[in-house]
Design a protein around this motif. Sequence first.
Motif, PDB file in Angstrom:
ATOM      1  N   THR A 154       0.836  -1.212   0.000  1.00 11.81           N
ATOM      2  CA  THR A 154       0.000   0.000   0.000  1.00 11.81           C
ATOM      3  C   THR A 154       0.865   1.253   0.000  1.00 11.81           C
ATOM      4  O   THR A 154       0.660   2.166  -0.811  1.00 11.81           O
ATOM      5  CB  THR A 154      -0.962  -0.011   1.200  1.00 11.81           C
ATOM      6  N   ALA A 155       1.853   1.299   0.883  1.00 17.71           N
ATOM      7  CA  ALA A 155       2.746   2.473   0.952  1.00 17.71           C
ATOM      8  C   ALA A 155       3.535   2.619  -0.341  1.00 17.71           C
ATOM      9  O   ALA A 155       3.712   3.736  -0.849  1.00 17.71           O
ATOM     10  CB  ALA A 155       3.698   2.347   2.139  1.00 17.71           C
ATOM     11  N   PHE A 156       3.992   1.500  -0.904  1.00 21.11           N
ATOM     12  CA  PHE A 156       4.742   1.541  -2.158  1.00 21.11           C
ATOM     13  C   PHE A 156       3.875   2.099  -3.282  1.00 21.11           C
ATOM     14  O   PHE A 156       4.309   2.972  -4.041  1.00 21.11           O
ATOM     15  CB  PHE A 156       5.262   0.148  -2.523  1.00 21.11           C
ATOM     16  N   CYS A 157       2.637   1.602  -3.386  1.00 23.92           N
ATOM     17  CA  CYS A 157       1.738   2.062  -4.451  1.00 23.92           C
ATOM     18  C   CYS A 157       1.418   3.548  -4.306  1.00 23.92           C
ATOM     19  O   CYS A 157       1.335   4.258  -5.304  1.00 23.92           O
ATOM     20  CB  CYS A 157       0.449   1.241  -4.452  1.00 23.92           C
ATOM     21  N   GLU A 158       1.248   4.004  -3.080  1.00 23.76           N
ATOM     22  CA  GLU A 158       0.974   5.427  -2.868  1.00 23.76           C
ATOM     23  C   GLU A 158       2.155   6.293  -3.298  1.00 23.76           C
ATOM     24  O   GLU A 158       1.970   7.382  -3.834  1.00 23.76           O
ATOM     25  CB  GLU A 158       0.624   5.682  -1.399  1.00 23.76           C
ATOM     26  N   ALA A 159       3.363   5.799  -3.089  1.00 20.29           N
ATOM     27  CA  ALA A 159       4.562   6.572  -3.449  1.00 20.29           C
ATOM     28  C   ALA A 159       4.897   6.439  -4.934  1.00 20.29           C
ATOM     29  O   ALA A 159       5.306   7.416  -5.571  1.00 20.29           O
ATOM     30  CB  ALA A 159       5.755   6.119  -2.612  1.00 20.29           C
ATOM     31  N   CYS A 160       4.713   5.252  -5.494  1.00 24.46           N
ATOM     32  CA  CYS A 160       5.103   4.995  -6.888  1.00 24.46           C
ATOM     33  C   CYS A 160       4.167   5.675  -7.885  1.00 24.46           C
ATOM     34  O   CYS A 160       4.591   6.483  -8.693  1.00 24.46           O
ATOM     35  CB  CYS A 160       5.136   3.489  -7.135  1.00 24.46           C
ATOM     36  N   ALA A 161       2.909   5.276  -7.863  1.00 23.27           N
ATOM     37  CA  ALA A 161       1.837   5.825  -8.711  1.00 23.27           C
ATOM     38  C   ALA A 161       2.065   5.664 -10.210  1.00 23.27           C
ATOM     39  O   ALA A 161       1.378   6.305 -11.005  1.00 23.27           O
ATOM     40  CB  ALA A 161       1.574   7.292  -8.369  1.00 23.27           C
ATOM     41  N   LYS A 162       3.029   4.830 -10.658  1.00 19.92           N
ATOM     42  CA  LYS A 162       3.271   4.660 -12.096  1.00 19.92           C
ATOM     43  C   LYS A 162       2.019   4.158 -12.826  1.00 19.92           C
ATOM     44  O   LYS A 162       1.706   4.651 -13.910  1.00 19.92           O
ATOM     45  CB  LYS A 162       4.424   3.682 -12.333  1.00 19.92           C
ATOM     46  N   CYS A 163       1.326   3.182 -12.239  1.00 17.73           N
ATOM     47  CA  CYS A 163       0.146   2.657 -12.927  1.00 17.73           C
ATOM     48  C   CYS A 163      -0.934   3.740 -13.010  1.00 17.73           C
ATOM     49  O   CYS A 163      -1.621   3.867 -14.021  1.00 17.73           O
ATOM     50  CB  CYS A 163      -0.371   1.388 -12.274  1.00 17.73           C
ATOM     51  N   ALA A 164      -1.078   4.541 -11.967  1.00 13.14           N
ATOM     52  CA  ALA A 164      -2.071   5.622 -11.979  1.00 13.14           C
ATOM     53  C   ALA A 164      -1.701   6.697 -13.004  1.00 13.14           C
ATOM     54  O   ALA A 164      -2.569   7.215 -13.696  1.00 13.14           O
ATOM     55  CB  ALA A 164      -2.185   6.251 -10.584  1.00 13.14           C
ATOM     56  N   ASP A 165      -0.415   7.006 -13.124  1.00  8.97           N
ATOM     57  CA  ASP A 165       0.025   8.024 -14.083  1.00  8.97           C
ATOM     58  C   ASP A 165      -0.109   7.544 -15.531  1.00  8.97           C
ATOM     59  O   ASP A 165      -0.321   8.354 -16.440  1.00  8.97           O
ATOM     60  CB  ASP A 165       1.496   8.398 -13.825  1.00  8.97           C
TER      61      ASP A 165
END
Length: 169
Positions: A154-165
């Motif tokens: 969860t923390a990684f996804c919040e920081a990464c956001a590549k898929c969201a971008d």
Amino acid sequence: KKAAKFFGAAMVGICKVDRRWIYSKGFNLLTRKEFDIDIGDEYEYSINMAVAMSYEHYKYAPTHIAGATTGVGYSQMPFFAGLLAQFLRQLGYKAIPSGNDTALSVPLAIQAGLGEIGRSGLLVTPKYGSRVRLCKVFTNLPLVCDEPIEFGVTAFCEACAKCADNCPG
């Protein structure tokens, strides 16, 4: 778990069947008719398996090479689940093999300790990331359940956001 790994599963986890994740209806493609899905209460456990896809091929996504390794993963799911179900039946227990039918695989896999849910909605495992296909076997064999795990997705996804971008959806 040893039998499932012997048959080819990369990861195996066990949980009690949470009835919220079982579909109420199925659809027969041949007859074009809907049918009720009924997994009896005697099926208390779900043996959840992750089928790992080749990193060497999947790293080329989105290409036909990556699509092929996904196809291989999907073809292995019924093979592994079917072998494990038959093994359990030969031990005298009931077993229902399942791929993407019958029940939601991701929540069961999370309950069985295989990984966490990523921002993409996919299961993310510590070893394979989201590069897995999931299958399961419902059984009445009494088993020791695994616990859900947390390893920072969860923390990684919040920081990464590549898929969201990269994916407006």
